[in-house]
Design a protein around this motif. Structure first.
Motif, mmCIF file in Angstrom:
data_model
loop_
_atom_site.group_PDB
_atom_site.id
_atom_site.type_symbol
_atom_site.label_atom_id
_atom_site.label_comp_id
_atom_site.label_asym_id
_atom_site.label_seq_id
_atom_site.Cartn_x
_atom_site.Cartn_y
_atom_site.Cartn_z
ATOM 1 N N ILE A 1 0.861 -1.143 -0.154
ATOM 2 C CA ILE A 1 -0.085 -0.055 -0.011
ATOM 3 C C ILE A 1 0.892 1.396 0.022
ATOM 4 C CG2 ILE A 1 -1.563 1.139 1.386
ATOM 5 C CD1 ILE A 1 -2.726 -1.401 2.060
ATOM 6 N N ALA A 2 1.919 1.297 0.764
ATOM 7 C CA ALA A 2 2.837 2.431 0.862
ATOM 8 C C ALA A 2 3.495 2.625 -0.434
ATOM 9 C CB ALA A 2 3.765 2.170 1.957
ATOM 10 N N LEU A 3 3.900 1.615 -1.269
ATOM 11 C CA LEU A 3 4.554 1.722 -2.455
ATOM 12 C C LEU A 3 3.671 2.187 -3.419
ATOM 13 C CD1 LEU A 3 6.529 -1.602 -2.764
ATOM 14 C CD2 LEU A 3 7.391 0.854 -3.241
ATOM 15 N N SER A 4 2.314 1.902 -3.384
ATOM 16 C CA SER A 4 1.675 2.549 -4.450
ATOM 17 C C SER A 4 0.893 3.907 -3.958
ATOM 18 C CB SER A 4 0.180 1.653 -4.629
ATOM 19 O OG SER A 4 0.852 0.317 -4.201
ATOM 20 N N ASN A 5 1.149 4.578 -2.753
ATOM 21 C CA ASN A 5 0.465 5.766 -2.252
ATOM 22 C C ASN A 5 1.526 6.678 -1.837
ATOM 23 O OD1 ASN A 5 -2.552 5.564 -2.389
ATOM 24 N ND2 ASN A 5 -1.965 3.700 -1.331
ATOM 25 N N GLU A 6 1.780 7.962 -2.661
ATOM 26 C CA GLU A 6 2.970 8.721 -2.084
ATOM 27 C C GLU A 6 2.288 9.569 -0.998
ATOM 28 O OE1 GLU A 6 6.111 9.832 -3.644
ATOM 29 O OE2 GLU A 6 5.925 7.522 -4.100
ATOM 30 N N ASN A 7 0.971 9.672 -1.135
ATOM 31 C CA ASN A 7 0.475 10.696 -0.051
ATOM 32 C C ASN A 7 0.240 9.838 1.292
ATOM 33 O OD1 ASN A 7 -1.516 11.893 1.669
ATOM 34 N ND2 ASN A 7 -2.705 12.556 0.086
ATOM 35 N N ARG A 8 1.032 10.021 2.339
ATOM 36 C CA ARG A 8 1.177 9.442 3.508
ATOM 37 C C ARG A 8 -0.261 9.108 4.106
ATOM 38 N NH1 ARG A 8 6.803 10.615 6.189
ATOM 39 N NH2 ARG A 8 8.016 10.747 4.284
ATOM 40 N N ILE A 9 -1.079 10.018 4.335
ATOM 41 C CA ILE A 9 -2.305 9.981 4.948
ATOM 42 C C ILE A 9 -3.356 8.942 4.275
ATOM 43 C CG2 ILE A 9 -4.422 11.249 5.778
ATOM 44 C CD1 ILE A 9 -1.965 12.283 7.134
ATOM 45 N N LYS A 10 -3.337 8.944 2.970
ATOM 46 C CA LYS A 10 -4.143 8.159 2.130
ATOM 47 C C LYS A 10 -3.648 6.741 2.359
ATOM 48 C CE LYS A 10 -6.034 9.933 -2.116
ATOM 49 N NZ LYS A 10 -5.215 10.108 -3.534
ATOM 50 N N GLY A 11 -2.264 6.726 2.408
ATOM 51 C CA GLY A 11 -1.497 5.149 2.554
ATOM 52 C C GLY A 11 -1.930 4.671 3.877
ATOM 53 N N PHE A 12 -1.903 5.512 4.905
ATOM 54 C CA PHE A 12 -2.178 5.074 6.147
ATOM 55 C C PHE A 12 -3.604 4.532 6.057
ATOM 56 C CE2 PHE A 12 -1.510 5.157 10.679
ATOM 57 C CZ PHE A 12 -0.343 5.074 10.879
ATOM 58 N N GLY A 13 -4.604 5.505 5.743
ATOM 59 C CA GLY A 13 -5.897 5.377 5.780
ATOM 60 C C GLY A 13 -6.411 3.702 4.957
ATOM 61 N N TYR A 14 -5.689 3.706 3.739
ATOM 62 C CA TYR A 14 -6.082 2.332 3.130
ATOM 63 C C TYR A 14 -5.396 1.292 3.954
ATOM 64 C CZ TYR A 14 -7.054 4.667 -1.133
ATOM 65 O OH TYR A 14 -7.544 5.881 -2.068
ATOM 66 N N ALA A 15 -4.067 1.215 4.489
ATOM 67 C CA ALA A 15 -3.753 0.357 5.386
ATOM 68 C C ALA A 15 -4.631 -0.205 6.421
ATOM 69 C CB ALA A 15 -2.366 0.710 5.867
ATOM 70 N N ILE A 16 -5.016 0.739 7.332
ATOM 71 C CA ILE A 16 -5.985 0.398 8.200
ATOM 72 C C ILE A 16 -7.379 -0.245 7.977
ATOM 73 C CG2 ILE A 16 -7.270 1.765 9.976
ATOM 74 C CD1 ILE A 16 -4.438 1.600 10.648
ATOM 75 N N LEU A 17 -7.836 0.474 6.608
ATOM 76 C CA LEU A 17 -9.018 -0.026 6.389
ATOM 77 C C LEU A 17 -8.508 -1.674 5.871
ATOM 78 C CD1 LEU A 17 -11.353 1.485 5.586
ATOM 79 C CD2 LEU A 17 -10.873 1.556 3.199
#
Lengths: 235, 260
Positions: free
Chosen positions: B145-161
């Motif tokens: 998820i982190a590799l596909s998302n430059e935006n940290r907030i988005k990445g964090f959100g997706y990961a928690i999801l």
């Protein structure tokens, strides 16, 4: 020698490099100039393999660098923004890079030269911008490699360190190395560069010596020559 | 690759969060043992916690580590190193250090309590093994998820999801589907569905190991028939391994095509 043919790169919808064709000969100092966002760093990072071009090829010493990694053994790179792992100390970082590259180094001399000794045990996050840049320079110059790529090497340096840096660059040149530099400090470029390439909007606008650039724009001063090109092209 | 792994590992071992994580398990282990006063009961309670907490910690650490070590990664990318080496090294370094926190944090209280004299040692071991698997799985998912998302907030959100989906929502959907299709034979269906969620799969594996599957009724019997055999065990661990190998492979694939 570096040979770049038809290099294209876009980040999402923004086209950064639009078909660059460039040849950089072995030996000498080669400056890449251009306004902010003209693709200088992208070009450099493509040579380093950090940015993957959309199309086009890059040859270093006649080998295509696509998906290769060992050619970087012969390249030293000084990144534009000295971002380092924050919880390492200076000496740990230097030792780590030494350990990774396994090449002879002259780090002790460089540390001495830039008076970094008192900072060796400090964490990188506690260093000032200028000191970080000095560490950056030590990392980039401590190996004996054929090619040096310096992205904005003068950032944050005091005049004394700047003179030291220029001397080091000249010394490396005398050893027959290829040095690629980007900079916005025109006096610096004028002083050291043998050849310049001017990037504008992802294309090469000019390539040649500084004297040629001046005569082409009919200016006596490099800064004015560059400013002339920029205003002419409404940048 | 070993060098990168070593650096990532020691980097994490020196960070405060690894200690917090370790101390959390240490505390948990001691409290559970002394409250329950019984190793096997403590293991069951621990199971419920591990199955939820380990994936959560793996996800959060995976995503935080990637974003925080971006500078380090960029530094490495300019060195004569393969991208595969860099990213797999970081992935394994992180997973190993988290697994070690888990092993030591829970291992110490159980050893102090006298794990070796109790018959529960194998149950405890399988709990730790499952925990290690879950760590590797969720760190890999988070790094993807982190590799596909430059935006940290988005990445964090997706990961928690993703974690929330696997840990909570999946079971909810599973239950709803079981209710809806109550009239049909669902044994095979539920068996297969549980394979697609590493958290569910881990829970079932441990529950069956603990011999409390009788509580699960008919389904439990069916599951026992399947998972209780060597073949079932083999399949389950194979599936868990796939949950590691496939995301890890995608990490490599994505990293080869990414710009830095």
């Amino acid at each position: 020698m570096i040979e770049i043919t038809n290099l294209y790169k876009n980040f999402a919808k923004v086209e950064v490099l639009k078909g660059i064709n460039l040849e950089i000969k072995k030996g000498g100092i080669f400056a890449i100039l251009g306004p902010n966002g003209s693709g200088k760093t992208t070009l450099i990072k493509s040579i380093l393999g950090m940015v993957i071009p959309r199309s086009g090829e890059i040859f270093i010493n006649s080998t295509n660098i696509h998906n290769k990694w060992d050619y970087r053994k012969n390249i030293n790179y000084l990144p534009q923004i000295a971002n380092f792992p924050n919880n390492l100390s200076v000496i740990e970082l230097i030792d780590m890079i030494k350990n990774l590259r396994e090449k002879p180094t002259n780090d002790i001399e460089l540390i001495e030269l830039f008076a970094l000794k008192p900072f060796l045990d400090k964490k990188l996050r506690n260093l000032s911008g200028g000191t970080r840049q000095k560490v950056n320079i030590v990392l980039a110059f401590m190996f004996d490699s054929e090619m040096l790529i310096l992205d904005e090497p003068t950032t944050g340096l005091d005049p004394v360190s700047l003179i030291k840096l220029k001397k080091m660059i000249q010394l490396e040149k005398e050893k027959g190395k290829t040095i690629i530099i980007t900079s916005h400090i025109m006096s610096f470029v004028e002083e050291i560069a043998d050849e310049v390439v001017f990037l504008l909007d992802g294309n090469i606008y000019f390539k040649g010596t500084i004297a040629q650039l001046k005569s082409q724009t009919q200016q006596t001063n490099l800064e004015l020559a560059i400013a002339g090109i920029l205003t002419e092209n409404n940048v | 690759m070993f060098k990168i792994l070593k650096y990532s590992f020691f980097d994490l071992m020196r960070s405060r969060w690894s200690y917090v994580y370790f101390l959390f398990y240490l505390l948990l282990g001691f409290v559970l043992l002394f409250l329950n006063n019984d190793v096997s009961k403590a293991i069951i309670t621990l199971l419920n916690i591990i199955i939820v907490i380990v994936p959560l910690i793996g996800t959060i650490f995976g995503i935080m580590y990637y974003y925080n070590s971006r500078e380090f990664t960029e530094l490495l990318l300019a060195q004569p190193l393969k991208r595969t080496t860099i990213f797999l090294g970081q992935y394994i370094g992180l997973s190993v250090s988290l697994s070690l926190s888990l092993l030591l944090g829970l291992g110490i209280p159980f050893l102090v309590y006298g794990l070796f004299e109790s018959s529960e040692i194998w149950n405890f071991a399988s709990l730790i093994i499952v925990g290690v698997f879950l760590t590797f799985i969720f760190v890999a998912l988070a790094m993807n998820i982190a590799l596909s998302n430059e935006n940290r907030i988005k990445g964090f959100g997706y990961a928690i999801l993703v974690w929330l989906f696997m840990a909570v929502i999946y079971d909810g959907l599973f239950l709803i589907s079981l209710m809806l299709f109550n009239d049909y034979p669902l044994d095979k269906f539920s068996l297969i569905i549980s394979m697609f969620n590493p958290i569910d799969l881990s829970r079932i594996l441990i529950l069956l190991k603990l011999d409390i599957s009788a509580l699960l009724g008919y389904t439990g019997a069916l599951f026992n028939k399947f998972f209780g055999t060597n073949w079932g065990m083999f399949i389950s661990f194979f599936v868990l391994s796939c949950w590691i190998v496939i995301p890890a492979w995608i990490i490599v694939y994505k990293s080869m095509r990414k710009d830095f």
